[in-house]
Write an enzyme that holds these catalytic residues in place. Structure first.
Site, PDB file in Angstrom:
ATOM      1  CE  LYS A  26      -2.189   1.569   3.685  1.00 12.49           C
ATOM      2  NZ  LYS A  26      -3.152   1.708   4.806  1.00 12.49           N
ATOM      3  CG  ASP A  45      -7.733   3.007   1.341  1.00 12.71           C
ATOM      4  OD1 ASP A  45      -8.509   2.467   0.513  1.00 12.71           O
ATOM      5  OD2 ASP A  45      -7.958   4.136   1.830  1.00 12.71           O
TER       6      ASP A  45
END
Ligand code: SF4
Length: 118
Positions: A26, A45
Site C-alpha cells: 500500500k 486501503d
C-alpha cells in the site's frame, strides 16, 4: 537503511521500497505513484477494499489478492486514479456503516445498491 543501502535517496522501484521496514505494497504504491509518477500497482486501503467488494470487482478480503484482481481488470494507467477516486467516494458517499445510495451517482451501476436502499 535509506542512507546506508540507497545512498540517501528514497528508492522508486517496488522491490526496493518493500525492503524498507514498515513498508508494504500500500505504502510502496502511494510513494511510487505520487513521488515518482511510477504506477506499479493499485493502492488497496480500507476504502478500496470495501468498495471493490461492493462493486463485485473482487471476492477477496485480502489486500494482495484484491490488488491482483484490480490489476487484471483495469488498464495500468488507471490503477492509481482508481484508488484515489475510490478512496474519495468511500469517504464521502459509500461509507462503511451507512452507504448513501440515495445520493450516489453510481446507484444505477452498483450491484450492491439494492442491499442498502430501503
Ligand atoms: S450505490 Fe450505494 S453501495 Fe453502491 S457505490 Fe453507491 S453508495 Fe456504495
Amino acid at each position: 537503511m535509506i542512507m546506508r543501502d540507497f545512498g540517501g535517496e528514497v528508492p522508486s522501484e517496488m522491490e526496493q521500497l518493500l525492503k524498507l521496514p514498515g513498508v508494504a505494497r500500500k505504502t510502496a504504491n502511494v510513494v511510487s505513484a505520487h513521488a515518482f509518477g511510477n504506477i506499479q500497482g493499485v493502492t488497496v486501503d480500507t476504502h478500496v477494499k470495501r468498495l471493490s467488494n461492493r462493486w463485485k470487482l473482487t471476492k477477496s478480503d485480502n489486500p494482495i489478492q484484491i490488488e491482483r484482481d484490480l490489476m487484471a481488470l483495469l488498464p495500468q494507467p488507471e490503477w492509481e486514479k482508481y484508488s484515489i477516486r475510490t478512496i474519495y467516494h468511500g469517504r464521502a458517499v459509500c461509507k462503511a456503516r451507512k452507504p448513501q445510495c440515495d445520493v450516489c451517482q453510481l446507484v444505477q451501476f452498483c450491484p450492491s445498491a439494492k442491499e442498502y436502499l430501503n
